[in-house]
Design an enzyme around this catalytic site. Structure first.
Site, PDB file in Angstrom:
ATOM      1  N   GLY A  77       0.829  -1.193   0.000  1.00  0.00           N
ATOM      2  CA  GLY A  77       0.000   0.000   0.000  1.00  0.00           C
ATOM      3  C   GLY A  77       0.865   1.244   0.000  1.00  0.00           C
ATOM      4  N   CYS A  78       0.270   2.375  -0.352  1.00  0.00           N
ATOM      5  CA  CYS A  78       1.035   3.621  -0.451  1.00  0.00           C
ATOM      6  C   CYS A  78       1.473   4.132   0.919  1.00  0.00           C
ATOM      7  CB  CYS A  78       0.231   4.689  -1.191  1.00  0.00           C
ATOM      8  SG  CYS A  78      -1.450   4.942  -0.581  1.00  0.00           S
ATOM      9  N   TYR A  79       0.545   4.214   1.873  1.00  0.00           N
ATOM     10  CA  TYR A  79       0.914   4.645   3.217  1.00  0.00           C
ATOM     11  C   TYR A  79       1.919   3.687   3.865  1.00  0.00           C
ATOM     12  CZ  TYR A  79      -2.870   8.172   3.423  1.00  0.00           C
ATOM     13  OH  TYR A  79      -3.682   9.254   3.212  1.00  0.00           O
TER      14      TYR A  79
END
Length: 322
Positions: free
Chosen positions: A116-118
């Site tokens: 995921g990006c976070y």
């Protein structure tokens, strides 16, 4: 020489479109597409998934699980961009820079989950400190992060774009808004498992009125430790951990030239790259530090990471198409 065949299941979504755009410009692979009228036809999708070298899943979680259930080939490799398998036992986590040997695991795996990006920003900052024992596993970690609205997918993008068009750029839908206030955000389990922390971090995400870009901030109250490391020691540990990496860049310690007007850390500076940039800010006299990751939520946070993983899975140079 036969070109590797790639199928993107869900190429019409935000991440799928970005991956397709990148891959369609390459002549070293063959992109396989499904007829638009058959995108929901399980038998047709199954044929394509099992006929290619790598199938990239850009689908909601349940649809990704359905796609994986269609796999019968022992040779097809699956790269899943959803959250469905990021903590699954039999899947390899697709963050090549995370741990020594991670690339090798990705290269030989049949099933790889795209991060995921976070979590990409968070793990890039915190993993070196835990690996080098500069902070203990039981250290209570909080994360404050903001992403461009493209991180919310098609619906949120449409809301922002429609509002901007109607207001002719004079107002904002949400200039800045925090969310996930019931906690239990779907990224937390991923952050917890792959960081090595004893307990889940407290995560507070936010969305800003910019299309793409991201800042992930991790404050460290070092005064709570018996032997707190200096800011320079923290920076040195992170820089050493990522030495020689192309896509994780550690900014110089307290480098003012990377701040806009010498004061502001711009969330959008890594846009259209596959780079996650890591910063260390600290005050040794007050024993406080702040780790910050800056990345493109659609780049190293999504499609760029997928291309990087795809290259590794195919045994190709990692930077191809990036």
């Amino acid at each position: 020489m036969t070109k590797p065949k790639i199928f993107i299941d869900g190429e019409s979504g935000t991440t799928g479109l970005q991956i397709y755009s990148r891959l369609s410009q390459r002549d070293d692979i063959e992109l396989m597409s499904i007829d638009a009228s058959k995108r929901r036809d399980a038998s047709e999708r199954a044929k394509l998934i099992n006929a290619v070298d790598v199938a990239i899943l850009c689908l909601p979680d349940d649809a990704a699980r359905e796609a994986v259930s269609l796999v019968t080939s022992t040779t097809v490799k699956i790269l899943d961009a959803s959250t469905a398998y990021r903590t699954a036992k039999d899947w390899v986590y697709g963050f090549p820079e995370l741990n020594p040997g991670q690339r090798e695991q990705i290269a030989k795996a049949q099933f790889v989950s795209n991060p995921g990006c976070y979590p990409t920003g968070f793990l890039a900052c915190i993993r070196p400190l835990l690996a080098k024992n500069l902070i203990p596993k039981h250290f209570p970690i909080t994360i404050n992060a903001v992403s461009g609205y493209s991180g919310g997918g098609k619906n949120l993008i449409k809301q922002y774009d429609t509002y901007h068009e109607q207001q002719a750029g004079t107002a904002s839908l949400y200039p800045y808004g925090i969310y996930g206030l019931q906690f239990g955000h779907k990224h937390v389990k991923e952050m917890h498992q792959h960081s090595g922390l004893a307990s889940p971090p407290l995560f507070v995400p936010a969305v800003g009125d910019f299309e793409q870009g991201m800042l992930v901030q991790i404050p460290l109250p070092l005064w709570t430790l018996d032997n707190p490391p200096s800011g320079e020691a923290i920076h040195e540990a992170i820089a050493d951990y990522y030495q020689g990496e192309k896509f994780v860049q550690v900014a110089s310690y307290k480098e003012p030239s990377l701040l806009r007007e010498g004061t502001f850390l711009d969330a959008t500076a890594m846009n259209d790259t596959n780079v996650v940039q890591v910063f260390v800010f600290a005050n040794d006299s007050t024993q406080e530090a702040l780790l910050v990751a800056r990345l493109d939520n659609l780049g190293k946070g999504a499609s760029g990471a997928a291309i990087q993983n795809l290259n590794i899975m195919l045994g190709l140079p990692e930077e191809l198409g990036l």
